[in-house]
Design a protein around this motif. Structure first.
Motif, PDB file in Angstrom:
ATOM      1  N   VAL A   1       0.383  -7.614   4.158  1.00 44.95           N
ATOM      2  CA  VAL A   1       0.209  -6.236   3.717  1.00 44.95           C
ATOM      3  C   VAL A   1       1.312  -5.379   4.332  1.00 44.95           C
ATOM      4  O   VAL A   1       1.486  -5.357   5.548  1.00 44.95           O
ATOM      5  N   ARG A   2       2.050  -4.711   3.483  1.00 43.98           N
ATOM      6  CA  ARG A   2       3.048  -3.742   3.943  1.00 43.98           C
ATOM      7  C   ARG A   2       2.592  -2.358   3.475  1.00 43.98           C
ATOM      8  O   ARG A   2       2.487  -2.106   2.276  1.00 43.98           O
ATOM      9  N   ASP A   3       2.363  -1.479   4.418  1.00 42.18           N
ATOM     10  CA  ASP A   3       1.875  -0.132   4.122  1.00 42.18           C
ATOM     11  C   ASP A   3       3.045   0.849   4.239  1.00 42.18           C
ATOM     12  O   ASP A   3       3.435   1.232   5.339  1.00 42.18           O
ATOM     13  N   VAL A   4       3.586   1.249   3.092  1.00 45.71           N
ATOM     14  CA  VAL A   4       4.756   2.125   3.107  1.00 45.71           C
ATOM     15  C   VAL A   4       4.377   3.593   3.259  1.00 45.71           C
ATOM     16  O   VAL A   4       5.266   4.455   3.312  1.00 45.71           O
ATOM     17  N   ALA A   5       3.066   3.879   3.329  1.00 46.98           N
ATOM     18  CA  ALA A   5       2.619   5.239   3.655  1.00 46.98           C
ATOM     19  C   ALA A   5       2.530   5.405   5.170  1.00 46.98           C
ATOM     20  O   ALA A   5       3.018   6.379   5.732  1.00 46.98           O
ATOM     21  N   ARG A   6       1.905   4.442   5.831  1.00 46.91           N
ATOM     22  CA  ARG A   6       1.800   4.496   7.296  1.00 46.91           C
ATOM     23  C   ARG A   6       3.150   4.237   7.968  1.00 46.91           C
ATOM     24  O   ARG A   6       3.436   4.784   9.032  1.00 46.91           O
ATOM     25  N   ASN A   7       3.932   3.371   7.383  1.00 45.43           N
ATOM     26  CA  ASN A   7       5.255   3.036   7.924  1.00 45.43           C
ATOM     27  C   ASN A   7       6.285   3.205   6.813  1.00 45.43           C
ATOM     28  O   ASN A   7       6.723   2.223   6.201  1.00 45.43           O
TER      29      ASN A   7
ATOM     30  N   GLU B   1       0.850  -1.189   0.000  1.00 50.02           N
ATOM     31  CA  GLU B   1       0.000   0.000   0.000  1.00 50.02           C
ATOM     32  C   GLU B   1       0.890   1.244   0.000  1.00 50.02           C
ATOM     33  O   GLU B   1       1.897   1.282   0.709  1.00 50.02           O
ATOM     34  N   SER B   2       0.484   2.291  -0.755  1.00 50.34           N
ATOM     35  CA  SER B   2       1.342   3.480  -0.800  1.00 50.34           C
ATOM     36  C   SER B   2       0.575   4.797  -0.801  1.00 50.34           C
ATOM     37  O   SER B   2       1.191   5.861  -0.873  1.00 50.34           O
ATOM     38  N   SER B   3      -0.743   4.749  -0.697  1.00 46.14           N
ATOM     39  CA  SER B   3      -1.516   5.991  -0.715  1.00 46.14           C
ATOM     40  C   SER B   3      -1.320   6.769   0.578  1.00 46.14           C
ATOM     41  O   SER B   3      -1.436   6.216   1.679  1.00 46.14           O
ATOM     42  N   ALA B   4      -1.059   8.064   0.455  1.00 45.39           N
ATOM     43  CA  ALA B   4      -0.929   8.925   1.626  1.00 45.39           C
ATOM     44  C   ALA B   4      -2.273   9.114   2.315  1.00 45.39           C
ATOM     45  O   ALA B   4      -2.329   9.411   3.509  1.00 45.39           O
ATOM     46  N   ARG B   5      -3.355   8.949   1.563  1.00 48.58           N
ATOM     47  CA  ARG B   5      -4.688   9.057   2.153  1.00 48.58           C
ATOM     48  C   ARG B   5      -5.095   7.711   2.753  1.00 48.58           C
ATOM     49  O   ARG B   5      -4.615   6.670   2.337  1.00 48.58           O
ATOM     50  N   GLN B   6      -6.003   7.785   3.714  1.00 50.18           N
ATOM     51  CA  GLN B   6      -6.460   6.569   4.366  1.00 50.18           C
ATOM     52  C   GLN B   6      -7.924   6.308   4.009  1.00 50.18           C
ATOM     53  O   GLN B   6      -8.212   5.613   3.050  1.00 50.18           O
ATOM     54  N   GLN B   7      -8.869   6.897   4.722  1.00 47.19           N
ATOM     55  CA  GLN B   7     -10.280   6.596   4.522  1.00 47.19           C
ATOM     56  C   GLN B   7     -10.779   6.960   3.128  1.00 47.19           C
ATOM     57  O   GLN B   7     -11.637   6.285   2.571  1.00 47.19           O
ATOM     58  N   ASP B   8     -10.272   8.034   2.560  1.00 49.77           N
ATOM     59  CA  ASP B   8     -10.789   8.517   1.271  1.00 49.77           C
ATOM     60  C   ASP B   8      -9.951   8.040   0.078  1.00 49.77           C
ATOM     61  O   ASP B   8     -10.110   8.561  -1.028  1.00 49.77           O
ATOM     62  N   SER B   9      -9.096   7.078   0.288  1.00 50.35           N
ATOM     63  CA  SER B   9      -8.199   6.622  -0.776  1.00 50.35           C
ATOM     64  C   SER B   9      -8.911   5.664  -1.729  1.00 50.35           C
ATOM     65  O   SER B   9      -9.468   4.652  -1.307  1.00 50.35           O
TER      66      SER B   9
ATOM     67  N   ALA C   1      -1.098   1.844  -6.127  1.00 47.39           N
ATOM     68  CA  ALA C   1      -0.343   3.064  -6.403  1.00 47.39           C
ATOM     69  C   ALA C   1      -1.247   4.170  -6.932  1.00 47.39           C
ATOM     70  O   ALA C   1      -1.638   4.153  -8.108  1.00 47.39           O
ATOM     71  N   PRO C   2      -1.571   5.157  -6.098  1.00 49.60           N
ATOM     72  CA  PRO C   2      -2.219   6.348  -6.646  1.00 49.60           C
ATOM     73  C   PRO C   2      -1.233   7.094  -7.528  1.00 49.60           C
ATOM     74  O   PRO C   2      -0.017   6.953  -7.354  1.00 49.60           O
ATOM     75  N   MET C   3      -1.746   7.854  -8.478  1.00 51.64           N
ATOM     76  CA  MET C   3      -0.858   8.661  -9.314  1.00 51.64           C
ATOM     77  C   MET C   3      -0.647  10.012  -8.655  1.00 51.64           C
ATOM     78  O   MET C   3      -1.595  10.752  -8.425  1.00 51.64           O
ATOM     79  N   TYR C   4       0.595  10.308  -8.337  1.00 51.03           N
ATOM     80  CA  TYR C   4       0.980  11.617  -7.818  1.00 51.03           C
ATOM     81  C   TYR C   4       1.894  12.289  -8.837  1.00 51.03           C
ATOM     82  O   TYR C   4       2.973  11.768  -9.142  1.00 51.03           O
ATOM     83  N   ASN C   5       1.448  13.418  -9.367  1.00 52.12           N
ATOM     84  CA  ASN C   5       2.276  14.169 -10.313  1.00 52.12           C
ATOM     85  C   ASN C   5       2.781  13.288 -11.455  1.00 52.12           C
ATOM     86  O   ASN C   5       3.961  13.272 -11.776  1.00 52.12           O
TER      87      ASN C   5
ATOM     88  N   THR D   1       7.022   7.060  -1.587  1.00 56.94           N
ATOM     89  CA  THR D   1       7.136   5.958  -0.639  1.00 56.94           C
ATOM     90  C   THR D   1       7.254   4.617  -1.354  1.00 56.94           C
ATOM     91  O   THR D   1       7.987   3.723  -0.904  1.00 56.94           O
ATOM     92  N   LEU D   2       6.545   4.454  -2.465  1.00 50.79           N
ATOM     93  CA  LEU D   2       6.658   3.227  -3.251  1.00 50.79           C
ATOM     94  C   LEU D   2       8.006   3.162  -3.944  1.00 50.79           C
ATOM     95  O   LEU D   2       8.628   2.098  -4.022  1.00 50.79           O
ATOM     96  N   LYS D   3       8.487   4.298  -4.435  1.00 56.39           N
ATOM     97  CA  LYS D   3       9.822   4.331  -5.046  1.00 56.39           C
ATOM     98  C   LYS D   3      10.888   3.945  -4.029  1.00 56.39           C
ATOM     99  O   LYS D   3      11.843   3.209  -4.353  1.00 56.39           O
ATOM    100  N   ALA D   4      10.743   4.415  -2.781  1.00 57.94           N
ATOM    101  CA  ALA D   4      11.717   4.060  -1.746  1.00 57.94           C
ATOM    102  C   ALA D   4      11.714   2.555  -1.497  1.00 57.94           C
ATOM    103  O   ALA D   4      12.779   1.937  -1.324  1.00 57.94           O
ATOM    104  N   TRP D   5      10.522   1.944  -1.476  1.00 58.54           N
ATOM    105  CA  TRP D   5      10.456   0.485  -1.307  1.00 58.54           C
ATOM    106  C   TRP D   5      11.162  -0.222  -2.458  1.00 58.54           C
ATOM    107  O   TRP D   5      11.947  -1.162  -2.232  1.00 58.54           O
TER     108      TRP D   5
END
Length: 199
Positions: free
Chosen positions: A40-46, A8-16, A94-98, A104-108
């Motif tokens: 599940v590994r959440d690279v946004a939360r962690n 998981e990599s979305s910076a948003r939680q409930q509205d993602s 992966a949400p699209m950012y810019n 965070t996904l790139k770092a993983w």
């Protein structure tokens, strides 16, 4: 039994939107494959730290020459890489950012694309070592980008997956999430339908 690794990599939680797709994927996959183990590994939360000198030192220096920080960075990279090596199925949300993927996904990815572990260099060029795995990429996009020159998600992720030997990659795009009108509903319904087909 298969092992499924979900990133998981979305910076948003409930509205993602991408997290909505992940929840559906997990629910339907578990129903169809009840014996499978899902991690599940959440690279946004962690978040995983970005590539730095400590990680490079951990990779490149002999054990006796590593600092404590370099050793800790190596251990973190080993944990992430071991998860990927053990997985039969990889799912990246992966949400699209810019126009691209979250940092965070790139770092993983920077932690798991490792020479001698997930790929190797040969006389004929690099060779991926993670053959036989299947990958799914669930994307959420504000506009309509599939097949256009402004889509830097799919080409990049296809390239890095192929680089480590994963050639069986399926993309499921939820497009038009910010366009209003019927675009959001149509985009989500198309993505959900595709997930139902494959899960």
């Amino acid at each position: 039994m298969s092992r499924v690794l979900i990133i998981e990599s979305s910076a948003r939680q409930q509205d993602s939107f991408s997290r909505q797709l992940t929840r559906q994927f997990i629910s339907q996959w578990q129903a169809a494959h009840p014996a499978d183990l899902i991690t599940v590994r959440d690279v946004a939360r962690n978040p995983v730290p970005h590539l730095d000198a400590n990680l490079l030192g951990g990779w490149m220096k002999p054990e006796a020459q590593r600092s404590e920080a370099e050793q800790a960075s190596l251990q973190r990279s080993n944990e992430l890489t071991d998860e990927l090596l053990a997985a039969d199925v990889l799912v990246m949300a992966a949400p699209m950012y810019n126009f691209a993927i979250p940092s965070t996904l790139k770092a993983w990815l920077d932690h798991v694309l490792r020479a001698g572990v997930t790929f190797k260099y040969t006389d004929t060029g690099p060779q991926g070592l993670l053959t036989g795995k299947k990958a799914y990429v669930l994307t959420a996009r504000g506009g309509l980008y599939a097949g256009s020159t402004t889509d830097h998600q799919e080409p990049y992720l296809r390239q890095v997956m192929a680089f480590i030997g994963i050639h069986d990659v399926t993309f499921i795009h939820a497009e038009g999430m910010n366009l209003g009108g019927d675009f959001q509903e149509k985009g989500l319904n198309q993505a959900r339908s595709r997930i139902s087909e494959i899960a």
